[in-house]
Design a protein around this motif. Structure first.
Motif, PDB file in Angstrom:
ATOM      1  N   UNK A 131       0.770  -1.058  -0.065  1.00  0.00           N
ATOM      2  CA  UNK A 131      -0.095  -0.049   0.214  1.00  0.00           C
ATOM      3  C   UNK A 131       0.957   1.220   0.228  1.00  0.00           C
ATOM      4  N   UNK A 132       1.991   1.226   0.760  1.00  0.00           N
ATOM      5  CA  UNK A 132       2.978   2.390   0.878  1.00  0.00           C
ATOM      6  C   UNK A 132       3.422   2.468  -0.377  1.00  0.00           C
ATOM      7  N   UNK A 133       4.109   1.612  -1.053  1.00  0.00           N
ATOM      8  CA  UNK A 133       5.064   1.987  -2.244  1.00  0.00           C
ATOM      9  C   UNK A 133       4.302   1.389  -3.546  1.00  0.00           C
ATOM     10  N   UNK A 134       3.419   0.583  -3.513  1.00  0.00           N
ATOM     11  CA  UNK A 134       2.765   0.123  -4.871  1.00  0.00           C
ATOM     12  C   UNK A 134       3.319  -1.013  -5.677  1.00  0.00           C
ATOM     13  N   UNK A 135       4.347  -1.706  -4.935  1.00  0.00           N
ATOM     14  CA  UNK A 135       5.166  -2.754  -5.293  1.00  0.00           C
ATOM     15  C   UNK A 135       5.292  -3.787  -4.183  1.00  0.00           C
ATOM     16  N   UNK A 136       5.578  -4.998  -4.650  1.00  0.00           N
ATOM     17  CA  UNK A 136       5.746  -5.989  -3.440  1.00  0.00           C
ATOM     18  C   UNK A 136       7.151  -5.861  -2.619  1.00  0.00           C
TER      19      UNK A 136
ATOM     20  N   UNK B  12       9.946   2.456   6.423  1.00  0.00           N
ATOM     21  CA  UNK B  12      10.330   3.799   6.824  1.00  0.00           C
ATOM     22  C   UNK B  12      11.252   4.509   5.558  1.00  0.00           C
ATOM     23  N   UNK B  13      11.733   3.889   4.473  1.00  0.00           N
ATOM     24  CA  UNK B  13      12.212   4.646   3.124  1.00  0.00           C
ATOM     25  C   UNK B  13      11.165   5.292   2.820  1.00  0.00           C
ATOM     26  N   UNK B  14      11.744   6.385   1.992  1.00  0.00           N
ATOM     27  CA  UNK B  14      10.879   6.978   0.822  1.00  0.00           C
ATOM     28  C   UNK B  14      10.907   5.971  -0.511  1.00  0.00           C
TER      29      UNK B  14
ATOM     30  N   UNK C 147      13.228   2.981  -1.506  1.00  0.00           N
ATOM     31  CA  UNK C 147      12.978   1.632  -1.459  1.00  0.00           C
ATOM     32  C   UNK C 147      12.916   1.060  -2.904  1.00  0.00           C
ATOM     33  N   UNK C 148      12.767   1.963  -4.080  1.00  0.00           N
ATOM     34  CA  UNK C 148      12.675   1.284  -5.355  1.00  0.00           C
ATOM     35  C   UNK C 148      14.065   0.773  -5.560  1.00  0.00           C
ATOM     36  N   UNK C 149      15.231   1.513  -4.968  1.00  0.00           N
ATOM     37  CA  UNK C 149      16.745   1.314  -5.345  1.00  0.00           C
ATOM     38  C   UNK C 149      17.058  -0.030  -4.412  1.00  0.00           C
TER      39      UNK C 149
END
Length: 84
Positions: free
Chosen positions: A27-32, A54-56, A60-62
């Motif tokens: 829900x926060x990031x839009x990916x698993x 807690x990451x932005x 988190x994508x990185x």
């Protein structure tokens, strides 16, 4: 056969918490949530999930890309042998 009832209950509770935290992550990031699990305990995996929540999104994508690279390296090592 199934072990002590409290162990079964603890395992079930752990799975419930894991599902809840993974849903919050998605829900926060839009990916698993992605992590290379080789060599990690389930507690280390959950600790990583909690910390990464807690990451932005960009950070988190990185982190996910880095984990995907680790998974690919583990698979290549298994097929071809470790890189020298």
């Amino acid at each position: 056969m199934w072990g002590h009832p409290s162990a079964v209950t603890a395992g079930y509770r752990f799975c419930e918490i894991a599902r809840t935290r993974q849903a919050a992550y998605r829900a926060r990031f839009g990916f698993p949530f992605v992590i290379a699990v080789k060599g990690l305990s389930r507690y280390q995996i959950m600790d990583a999930l909690e910390a990464r929540l807690a990451n932005d999104r960009a950070t988190e994508f990185r982190a996910c890309l880095a984990q995907i690279a680790r998974i690919a390296r583990f698979r290549l090592d298994a097929l071809l042998g470790p890189a020298t």
